[in-house]
Every structure is written in structure tokens, then in C-alpha cells.
Scaffold this active site. Structure first.
Site, PDB file in Angstrom:
ATOM      1  N   THR A 103       4.240   2.635  -6.114  1.00 53.48           N
ATOM      2  CA  THR A 103       5.453   3.026  -6.866  1.00 53.48           C
ATOM      3  C   THR A 103       5.553   4.534  -7.133  1.00 53.48           C
ATOM      4  O   THR A 103       6.389   4.959  -7.934  1.00 53.48           O
ATOM      5  CB  THR A 103       5.515   2.294  -8.231  1.00 53.48           C
ATOM      6  OG1 THR A 103       4.385   2.703  -9.009  1.00 53.48           O
ATOM      7  CG2 THR A 103       5.529   0.787  -8.088  1.00 53.48           C
ATOM      8  N   ASP A 110       1.127  -1.468  -7.750  1.00 50.45           N
ATOM      9  CA  ASP A 110       0.343  -0.319  -8.216  1.00 50.45           C
ATOM     10  C   ASP A 110       1.282   0.696  -8.859  1.00 50.45           C
ATOM     11  O   ASP A 110       2.227   1.166  -8.235  1.00 50.45           O
ATOM     12  CB  ASP A 110      -0.375   0.347  -7.038  1.00 50.45           C
ATOM     13  CG  ASP A 110      -1.171   1.555  -7.502  1.00 50.45           C
ATOM     14  OD1 ASP A 110      -2.265   1.358  -8.058  1.00 50.45           O
ATOM     15  OD2 ASP A 110      -0.685   2.701  -7.358  1.00 50.45           O
ATOM     16  N   TYR A 132       3.812   8.189 -12.982  1.00 53.07           N
ATOM     17  CA  TYR A 132       4.905   8.058 -12.019  1.00 53.07           C
ATOM     18  C   TYR A 132       6.261   8.013 -12.729  1.00 53.07           C
ATOM     19  O   TYR A 132       6.520   7.137 -13.558  1.00 53.07           O
ATOM     20  CB  TYR A 132       4.718   6.817 -11.134  1.00 53.07           C
ATOM     21  CG  TYR A 132       3.425   6.800 -10.344  1.00 53.07           C
ATOM     22  CD1 TYR A 132       2.676   7.964 -10.139  1.00 53.07           C
ATOM     23  CD2 TYR A 132       2.945   5.627  -9.780  1.00 53.07           C
ATOM     24  CE1 TYR A 132       1.491   7.950  -9.420  1.00 53.07           C
ATOM     25  CE2 TYR A 132       1.758   5.599  -9.057  1.00 53.07           C
ATOM     26  CZ  TYR A 132       1.041   6.767  -8.887  1.00 53.07           C
ATOM     27  OH  TYR A 132      -0.134   6.748  -8.181  1.00 53.07           O
ATOM     28  N   GLN A 176      -9.669   3.860  -6.270  1.00 54.43           N
ATOM     29  CA  GLN A 176      -8.457   4.064  -5.474  1.00 54.43           C
ATOM     30  C   GLN A 176      -8.480   5.472  -4.888  1.00 54.43           C
ATOM     31  O   GLN A 176      -8.536   6.452  -5.638  1.00 54.43           O
ATOM     32  CB  GLN A 176      -7.216   3.857  -6.355  1.00 54.43           C
ATOM     33  CG  GLN A 176      -5.933   3.978  -5.555  1.00 54.43           C
ATOM     34  CD  GLN A 176      -4.673   3.639  -6.345  1.00 54.43           C
ATOM     35  OE1 GLN A 176      -3.782   4.476  -6.458  1.00 54.43           O
ATOM     36  NE2 GLN A 176      -4.596   2.440  -6.887  1.00 54.43           N
TER      37      GLN A 176
HETATM   38  N1  LIG Z   1      -4.342   7.218  -7.259  1.00 52.51           N
HETATM   39  C1  LIG Z   1      -3.680   8.245  -6.779  1.00 52.51           C
HETATM   40  O1  LIG Z   1      -3.969   9.415  -7.061  1.00 52.51           O
HETATM   41  C2  LIG Z   1      -2.520   7.970  -5.847  1.00 52.51           C
HETATM   42  C3  LIG Z   1      -1.986   9.033  -5.078  1.00 52.51           C
HETATM   43  C4  LIG Z   1      -0.955   8.740  -4.190  1.00 52.51           C
HETATM   44  C5  LIG Z   1      -0.464   7.440  -4.096  1.00 52.51           C
HETATM   45  N2  LIG Z   1      -0.976   6.446  -4.902  1.00 52.51           N
HETATM   46  C6  LIG Z   1      -0.433   5.062  -4.852  1.00 52.51           C
HETATM   47  O2  LIG Z   1      -0.388   4.620  -3.504  1.00 52.51           O
HETATM   48  C7  LIG Z   1       0.961   4.288  -3.160  1.00 52.51           C
HETATM   49  C8  LIG Z   1       1.226   4.574  -1.700  1.00 52.51           C
HETATM   50  O3  LIG Z   1       1.065   5.953  -1.411  1.00 52.51           O
HETATM   51  P1  LIG Z   1       2.294   6.964  -1.180  1.00 52.51           P
HETATM   52  O4  LIG Z   1       3.488   6.491  -1.898  1.00 52.51           O
HETATM   53  O5  LIG Z   1       1.741   8.310  -1.521  1.00 52.51           O
HETATM   54  O6  LIG Z   1       2.511   6.971   0.386  1.00 52.51           O
HETATM   55  P2  LIG Z   1       2.742   5.898   1.527  1.00 52.51           P
HETATM   56  O7  LIG Z   1       2.759   4.512   1.024  1.00 52.51           O
HETATM   57  O8  LIG Z   1       1.771   6.254   2.610  1.00 52.51           O
HETATM   58  O9  LIG Z   1       4.198   6.307   2.058  1.00 52.51           O
HETATM   59  C9  LIG Z   1       5.363   6.139   1.292  1.00 52.51           C
HETATM   60  C10 LIG Z   1       6.509   6.856   1.992  1.00 52.51           C
HETATM   61  O10 LIG Z   1       6.653   6.362   3.310  1.00 52.51           O
HETATM   62  C11 LIG Z   1       7.955   5.809   3.492  1.00 52.51           C
HETATM   63  N3  LIG Z   1       7.808   4.561   4.253  1.00 52.51           N
HETATM   64  C12 LIG Z   1       7.315   3.383   3.825  1.00 52.51           C
HETATM   65  N4  LIG Z   1       7.300   2.493   4.824  1.00 52.51           N
HETATM   66  C13 LIG Z   1       7.798   3.120   5.914  1.00 52.51           C
HETATM   67  C14 LIG Z   1       8.042   2.714   7.236  1.00 52.51           C
HETATM   68  N5  LIG Z   1       7.748   1.487   7.645  1.00 52.51           N
HETATM   69  N6  LIG Z   1       8.566   3.625   8.103  1.00 52.51           N
HETATM   70  C15 LIG Z   1       8.854   4.899   7.705  1.00 52.51           C
HETATM   71  N7  LIG Z   1       8.641   5.336   6.437  1.00 52.51           N
HETATM   72  C16 LIG Z   1       8.115   4.448   5.540  1.00 52.51           C
HETATM   73  C17 LIG Z   1       8.509   5.545   2.105  1.00 52.51           C
HETATM   74  O11 LIG Z   1       9.912   5.649   2.155  1.00 52.51           O
HETATM   75  P3  LIG Z   1      10.914   4.816   1.203  1.00 52.51           P
HETATM   76  O12 LIG Z   1      10.370   4.881  -0.171  1.00 52.51           O
HETATM   77  O13 LIG Z   1      12.196   5.560   1.390  1.00 52.51           O
HETATM   78  O14 LIG Z   1      11.001   3.400   1.705  1.00 52.51           O
HETATM   79  C18 LIG Z   1       7.855   6.670   1.324  1.00 52.51           C
HETATM   80  O15 LIG Z   1       8.578   7.867   1.486  1.00 52.51           O
HETATM   81  C19 LIG Z   1       1.785   5.145  -4.132  1.00 52.51           C
HETATM   82  O16 LIG Z   1       3.135   4.762  -4.187  1.00 52.51           O
HETATM   83  C20 LIG Z   1       0.997   4.963  -5.392  1.00 52.51           C
HETATM   84  O17 LIG Z   1       1.258   3.702  -5.972  1.00 52.51           O
HETATM   85  C21 LIG Z   1      -2.013   6.701  -5.738  1.00 52.51           C
END
Ligand SMILES: NC(=O)c1ccc[n+]([C@@H]2O[C@H](COP(=O)([O-])OP(=O)(O)OC[C@H]3O[C@@H](n4cnc5c(N)ncnc54)[C@H](OP(=O)(O)O)[C@@H]3O)[C@@H](O)[C@H]2O)c1
Length: 279
Positions: A21, A50, A55, A165
Site C-alpha cells: 500500500t 501490508d 504511508y 521485511q
Molecule cells: N518496509 C519498507 O521499508 C518498504 C519499502 C517499500 C515498500 N514496502 C512495501 O512493499 C510494497 C511493494 O513495494 P512497492 O510499492 O515499493 O513496489 P512494487 O510492488 O515493486 O511496485 C509497485 C508499482 O508497480 C506498479 N505495478 C504493479 N503491478 C504492475 C504490473 N503488473 N505491471 C506494471 N506495473 C505494475 C504499480 O502501479 P499501480 O499502483 O499504478 O498499479 C506501482 O507503481 C509497498 O507497497 C509496501 O507495502 C515496504
């Protein structure tokens, strides 16, 4: 859909695939789409969400609550305390604020978002009190390298850490050298965040080539590569419904030995220690 599970140290089974999220709740105009995407994921059987107090400055937790309305008991909710709130009392107060926004009486897994200046023992004491009060069910950490894990694990009560994580995907294989094996030996789950590198890796030729053999997309290949690993929870974020559906298709993709060898050539495993990346 065949949802894989991982097993926490206490024997509880947790889905190995969830919805991220981060960046939700940052723009009012996108809220309805974000709620709809999470809701679709829940309807399709993705029961782990998550989120974090960070966020959208708390709004992502409200969005998760809206999507989860009426289905809380089916869900496994992960949230995180910011390091600057992570004193003993600060952790408890931050959790109580998150519970209000999440409109629930408990968080299933509560993580320290990254290391800060409060001693780990303080944060752990907060987690333990929250657990006694039934406000969290499990606790863990995030962005911890091996050294951080060792310090946490050495605390009295430190061995109850359920998850770490971290930033982990095909383009970020550094954690395979140290922290992943260290956690795996102790049955501490890994949650792979940014599993598709926020979309930046999807143009890579090797992902397209492997995907073409299976009629799969690059995102599905990247996610399937993570999902095949023991003790790994994968949390892609998607605010577009077509992304939710596409990514979920990774659960049906079984990579072959030849696929894995090709991916290893394109995205080599680490040959030594590197510092843990963070986004
Ligand atoms: N603990 C930490 O420090 C930390 C740090 C970073 C992330 N996180 C958690 O991990 C989650 C996932 O990581 P993230 O959000 O950084 O990155 P991610 O899941 O690798 O990528 C998300 C991005 O990719 C796009 N996307 C998703 N599916 C796609 C597809 N099939 N084709 C093309 N683009 C696609 C999404 O677009 P749309 O939204 O437009 O669909 C969004 O812009 C986070 O949301 C968060 O909950 C935790």
C-alpha cells in the site's frame, strides 16, 4: 486460486502473497481506485495487506480499512511503527493510532519500519506489551541487515521476531548472501518488498523471454521467481485493477530449471557481501 503459505515460528500459516500500500493515500483523487484495487484483491483471495503508519501519513491504513470492511476476520494485516516513534511508550501509542485508522482491534504482524535511535530493547518491550494486550498478534522488523538481526535476536525475548521485511527482487539479490540465509536458518520469514522494483525492472529482456515460454508477463515472472522460495512473502502494490489481476497470475506460473538458469545469468546472484538496499 492456489494461495501458497509460509509457516511462522509459532506454527501459524500465513499467505505468501499480499498487497502492498505504499504511496496509497497520497492523492485524494486516487483514493477510490486504491480502495477498489485492494477490495478486488481481497475478493480474489489475497488476504494479506501490508501497510504502515508512514504511508500517506496514515491514510493508507484508512484505505486498507475501507477495502477490508466486513471482512476483517479473513485478513492478515501487517503495519509498521516509524523508528522515531519506536520507544516503548511511543510504539504502544503509534499502534493504538494505527488500530483506530485500521478500524480493528488487532494488527496481525507489527514491524519496526527501519532502525532508528531508540534501543531495540525499548521497541521490543512495546511490542511485548501490545501482544499481552491482544493489540498485535506477531511482531517483526524491516530493513534489518544481518548485524541488526543478530542484535535484535540476542535480546531477552528477541527470538520471537516473526519476520524481516526487506528490499528483495531479481535486481536486488544482495540479501541472498547473508541476511536471507541467516533468517531462514532461524525460521524467520522474509517479506520481499518492491518485488517488481516499482516497475523499473519490467522492461528487462530476460523477463520477456522467460515469460514468452509460458504466456506470462514480465511482472508474473519476477513475482514467481520470489514465490518459489521457502519462507518468502511477496507484497506487490497495485492501485490499478488490471495490475492486481495480472500479478496474481504469478501464482500459476511454475518456473523451470532452464528458466531459473536464464534468470541467474541475467540477474546474477551476489558474489560477496553488499549493504542492504532500502527504498
Ligand atoms: N518496509 C519498507 O521499508 C518498504 C519499502 C517499500 C515498500 N514496502 C512495501 O512493499 C510494497 C511493494 O513495494 P512497492 O510499492 O515499493 O513496489 P512494487 O510492488 O515493486 O511496485 C509497485 C508499482 O508497480 C506498479 N505495478 C504493479 N503491478 C504492475 C504490473 N503488473 N505491471 C506494471 N506495473 C505494475 C504499480 O502501479 P499501480 O499502483 O499504478 O498499479 C506501482 O507503481 C509497498 O507497497 C509496501 O507495502 C515496504
Amino acid at each position: 486460486m492456489n494461495m501458497p503459505h509460509i509457516t511462522l515460528p509459532d506454527g501459524e500459516k500465513v499467505p505468501a502473497y499480499g498487497q502492498g500500500t505504499w504511496h496509497m493515500g497520497e492523492s485524494r483523487g486516487k483514493r477510490a481506485d486504491e480502495v477498489a484495487a485492494l477490495k478486488l484483491g481481497i475478493e480474489l483471495g489475497i488476504t494479506l495487506i501490508d501497510t504502515a503508519e508512514m504511508y500517506g501519513s496514515g491514510i493508507a491504513e484508512e484505505i486498507a480499512a475501507e477495502a477490508a470492511h466486513g471482512r476483517r476476520d479473513e485478513l492478515f494485516i501487517v503495519s509498521k511503527v516509524l523508528p522515531y516513534n519506536a520507544s516503548r511508550n511511543g510504539t504502544i501509542e503509534a499502534c493504538e493510532r494505527s488500530l483506530k485508522r485500521l478500524k480493528t482491534d488487532r494488527i496481525d504482524l507489527y514491524l519496526l519500519h527501519w532502525t532508528g535511535s531508540h534501543p531495540f530493547a525499548e521497541t521490543l518491550a512495546g511490542f511485548e506489551q501490545l501482544k499481552q494486550q491482544g493489540k498485535i498478534r506477531h511482531h517483526g522488523v524491516s530493513n534489518f541487515d544481518r548485524g541488526d538481526m543478530e542484535k535484535w535476536y540476542a535480546l531477552a525475548g528477541g527470538k520471537t521476531v516473526a519476520s524481516n521485511q526487506i528490499l528483495y527482487n531479481l535486481t536486488r539479490r544482495g540479501p541472498e548472501w547473508e541476511v536471507i540465509p541467516w533468517c531462514r536458518e532461524r525460521n524467520i520469514s522474509i517479506m520481499a518488498y518492491s518485488p517488481i522494483e516499482q516497475g523499473r525492472m519490467l522492461g528487462h529482456k530476460a523477463l520477456a523471454e522467460v515469460g514468452a515460454r509460458h504466456g506470462a508477463t514480465p511482472a508474473q515472472v519476477a513475482l514467481a521467481w520470489l514465490l518459489r522460495q521457502d519462507g518468502m512473502i511477496v507484497i506487490p502494490k497495485a492501485s490499478r485493477q488490471e495490475h492486481v489481476r495480472e500479478n496474481l497470475g504469478a501464482l500459476d506460473l511454475k518456473l523451470t530449471a532452464a528458466d531459473l538458469a536464464d534468470l541467474d545469468r541475467a540477474f546474477p546472484a551476489p558474489k560477496g557481501r553488499t549493504s542492504l538496499g532500502m527504498l
